[in-house]
Design a protein around this motif. Structure first.
Motif, short mmCIF file in Angstrom:
data_model
loop_
_atom_site.label_atom_id
_atom_site.label_comp_id
_atom_site.label_asym_id
_atom_site.label_seq_id
_atom_site.Cartn_x
_atom_site.Cartn_y
_atom_site.Cartn_z
N GLU A 82 27.45 51.39 44.95
CA GLU A 82 27.00 52.96 44.45
C GLU A 82 27.09 52.82 42.85
O GLU A 82 27.67 53.82 42.38
CB GLU A 82 28.12 53.63 45.30
N GLY A 83 26.55 51.82 42.28
CA GLY A 83 26.36 51.82 41.05
C GLY A 83 27.48 51.36 40.17
O GLY A 83 27.44 51.47 39.02
N VAL A 84 28.45 50.97 40.75
CA VAL A 84 29.60 50.46 40.15
C VAL A 84 29.73 48.92 40.41
O VAL A 84 30.08 48.34 41.61
CB VAL A 84 31.17 51.22 40.64
N ASP A 85 29.64 48.12 39.46
CA ASP A 85 29.45 46.76 39.72
C ASP A 85 30.93 46.13 39.75
O ASP A 85 31.95 46.69 39.46
CB ASP A 85 28.81 45.96 38.27
N ARG A 86 30.94 44.94 40.45
CA ARG A 86 32.22 44.04 40.58
C ARG A 86 32.15 42.77 40.11
O ARG A 86 31.24 42.19 40.20
CB ARG A 86 32.44 44.28 42.15
N ILE A 87 33.23 42.25 39.60
CA ILE A 87 33.46 40.92 38.78
C ILE A 87 34.17 39.98 39.59
O ILE A 87 33.57 38.87 39.46
CB ILE A 87 33.59 41.20 37.30
N ALA B 118 28.35 44.89 35.29
CA ALA B 118 29.70 43.62 35.28
C ALA B 118 29.61 43.24 33.81
O ALA B 118 30.86 42.90 33.32
CB ALA B 118 28.64 42.52 35.96
N ASP B 119 28.56 42.95 32.82
CA ASP B 119 28.70 42.96 31.36
C ASP B 119 29.75 43.77 30.92
O ASP B 119 30.65 43.35 29.94
CB ASP B 119 27.51 43.07 30.80
N GLU B 120 29.58 45.12 31.12
CA GLU B 120 30.69 46.25 30.55
C GLU B 120 31.97 45.75 31.13
O GLU B 120 33.06 45.79 30.24
CB GLU B 120 30.25 47.38 30.97
N LEU B 121 32.20 45.35 32.15
CA LEU B 121 33.45 45.20 32.95
C LEU B 121 33.98 43.78 32.44
O LEU B 121 35.42 43.89 32.03
CB LEU B 121 33.45 44.98 34.45
N TRP B 122 33.20 42.85 31.99
CA TRP B 122 33.77 41.79 31.46
C TRP B 122 34.28 41.92 30.10
O TRP B 122 35.38 41.46 29.65
CB TRP B 122 32.70 40.47 31.56
N GLU B 123 33.58 42.71 29.38
CA GLU B 123 34.00 42.82 28.03
C GLU B 123 35.27 43.86 28.03
O GLU B 123 36.26 43.59 27.23
CB GLU B 123 33.00 43.83 27.49
N ASN B 124 35.53 44.92 28.86
CA ASN B 124 36.44 45.59 29.04
C ASN B 124 37.84 44.61 29.43
O ASN B 124 38.90 44.84 29.07
CB ASN B 124 36.40 46.61 30.02
N TYR B 125 37.47 43.60 30.44
CA TYR B 125 38.50 42.87 30.69
C TYR B 125 39.17 41.90 29.34
O TYR B 125 40.03 41.72 29.43
CB TYR B 125 38.10 41.83 31.83
N ARG B 126 38.20 41.48 28.80
CA ARG B 126 38.41 40.57 27.63
C ARG B 126 39.35 41.52 26.83
O ARG B 126 40.46 41.22 26.26
CB ARG B 126 37.28 40.36 26.68
N VAL B 127 39.26 42.85 26.37
CA VAL B 127 39.88 43.77 25.52
C VAL B 127 41.17 43.92 26.28
O VAL B 127 42.24 43.59 25.62
CB VAL B 127 39.23 45.13 25.58
N PHE B 128 41.31 43.98 27.38
CA PHE B 128 42.52 44.07 28.38
C PHE B 128 43.31 42.89 28.16
O PHE B 128 44.77 42.96 27.92
CB PHE B 128 42.28 44.34 29.77
N ILE C 1 34.21 38.20 42.40
CA ILE C 1 33.69 38.17 43.52
C ILE C 1 33.38 36.77 43.88
O ILE C 1 32.78 36.52 44.80
CB ILE C 1 32.35 39.06 43.45
N SER C 2 33.85 35.88 43.40
CA SER C 2 33.74 34.32 43.60
C SER C 2 34.24 33.56 42.76
O SER C 2 35.27 34.03 41.90
CB SER C 2 32.11 34.04 42.96
N PRO C 3 34.75 32.18 43.28
CA PRO C 3 35.55 31.22 42.45
C PRO C 3 35.18 31.08 40.84
O PRO C 3 36.05 30.96 39.98
CB PRO C 3 35.46 29.94 43.14
N ASP C 4 33.87 31.18 40.97
CA ASP C 4 33.45 30.88 39.41
C ASP C 4 34.06 32.12 38.58
O ASP C 4 34.33 32.03 37.47
CB ASP C 4 32.03 30.88 39.43
N ALA C 5 34.04 33.28 38.98
CA ALA C 5 34.56 34.45 38.36
C ALA C 5 35.92 34.33 37.84
O ALA C 5 36.40 34.50 36.81
CB ALA C 5 34.72 35.76 39.05
N PHE C 6 36.76 33.67 38.59
CA PHE C 6 38.23 33.44 38.26
C PHE C 6 38.01 32.26 37.15
O PHE C 6 39.15 32.22 36.38
CB PHE C 6 39.13 32.83 39.56
N SER C 7 37.32 31.36 37.26
CA SER C 7 37.25 30.32 36.36
C SER C 7 36.89 30.94 35.02
O SER C 7 37.48 30.67 33.95
CB SER C 7 36.27 29.11 36.71
N ARG C 8 36.03 31.86 34.89
CA ARG C 8 35.56 32.71 33.77
C ARG C 8 36.79 33.34 33.18
O ARG C 8 36.87 33.31 32.13
CB ARG C 8 34.35 33.47 34.02
N ALA C 9 37.61 34.00 33.97
CA ALA C 9 38.49 35.00 33.56
C ALA C 9 39.66 33.85 32.79
O ALA C 9 40.30 34.09 31.92
CB ALA C 9 39.22 35.41 34.51
#
Length: 336
Positions: A194-199, A156-166, A201-209
């Motif tokens: 299966e080893g791939v996190d998802r970010i 998830a940490d890697e995904l959030w960093e990639n999302y920031r770059v995006f 997944i909650s209202p808080d995630a959209f607030s973070r985005a």
């Protein structure tokens, strides 16, 4: 009534599709990964312009393109070696969309993509629906769509960093050309498959985005009520509407529902699921939402087509009846 209805999950606009939509009284389209040339790694202005004009020739309005091909930005999501090249291609697609008169891009950030563990779960009247059971995920994804193979591992940490770059790459361009984005939640909204996190997944995630987007007017939400219902039922549906509706972040709504919540749920007909459709629409109206509702995943009825023409007609008719009833209530209230 400020709301309208669109036909969703359209890849090709032809006479048959136009007859179907217009027969249902619908003139708006959401094209999901339309069938366009992909060899360049981005969509060209000429192809996009022809697509919009073809819609208009049939009396239809192309409201949004939802999802670019997976391999247009898979390296962006996972931070792969071709990330910078793909980011430039996404920017090129955004510029070409805006120039062609297509105002919105819906997208997801799921390198693990949508997952289902069956497409054949029985639901009302013997119709068949998709379902997800997290315990069965190791048996594989039943969604047949281009996606990463089983070797991918990402946190998830890697995904959030990639999302920031995006966001840093695309938001300034979106603001410059006047195109808006609509972020889809992760379906299913579980922490990892299966080893791939998802970010998302909650209202808080959209607030973070939204915070990560620095409040950009170009950033918004594709409110998939079905996926949000998978989180925590009616509670998460109304929380998303309350958090993001008043300031106009909800761009459009996937109007569907499920029975149950993660780790296990079954898709169902509208009105048979976790939330009350009337309550959801009233909440949207009360926070000032003025976009559109659209069909999404639907059960497949007897003698239906692979695209589920019958199931979609039921969903669209349900939404039309709901909006008409609310409109009648409001007129009666004014008359009193």
């Amino acid at each position: 009534m400020p709301l309208r209805i669109a036909v969703n999950q359209v890849q090709v606009v032809d006479e048959a599709l136009a007859h179907y939509a217009l027969s249902l009284g619908v003139t708006s389209l959401n094209m999901n990964t339309p069938t366009l040339p992909t060899e360049l790694g981005y969509w060209t202005y000429d192809d996009l312009l022809r697509l919009r004009e073809r819609c208009e020739e049939f009396g239809l309005t192309l409201e949004v393109i939802e999802n670019i091909p997976f391999d247009f930005y898979d390296q962006v999501m996972v931070g792969g070696p071709r990330r910078d090249e793909q980011l430039q291609n996404v920017v090129t697609t955004i510029r070409n969309m805006s120039r062609a008169g297509i105002p919105m891009l819906g997208f997801h950030f799921m390198p693990g993509f949508v997952w289902r563990t069956t497409w054949d779960h029985p639901t009302r009247g013997g119709a068949r629906a998709s379902a997800y059971d997290h315990a069965l995920a190791p048996l594989g994804n039943k969604v047949i769509w281009p996606q990463h193979d089983g070797s991918l591992r990402i946190t998830a940490d890697e995904l959030w960093e990639n999302y920031r770059v995006f966001l840093e790459a695309v938001l300034p361009v979106c603001e410059e050309v006047g195109l808006t984005l609509a972020q889809h939640p992760d379906d299913p909204p579980v922490e990892s498959i299966e080893g791939v996190d998802r970010i998302f997944i909650s209202p808080d995630a959209f607030s973070r985005a939204l915070e990560m987007a620095n409040g950009s007017p170009a950033w918004g939400i594709d409110l998939c009520l079905g996926t949000v219902s998978e989180m925590n039922g009616a509670q998460s549906v109304h929380e998303m509407i309350e958090r993001f509706g008043p300031d106009g972040r909800i761009r459009y709504v996937h109007f569907r529902d499920v029975q149950g919540t993660v780790p296990s749920f079954v898709e169902c007909f509208i009105g048979d699921g976790n939330y009350d459709p009337y309550d959801a629409v009233m909440h949207l109206l009360n926070v000032g939402f003025d976009g559109w509702l659209q069909d999404d995943h639907v059960p497949v009825m007897d003698d239906d087509t692979p695209w589920a023409h019958r199931g979609r007609a039921h969903a669209i008719g349900y939404m039309q009846g709901l909006l008409r009833a609310i409109e009648g209530q409001r007129r009666a209230a004014v008359a009193r």
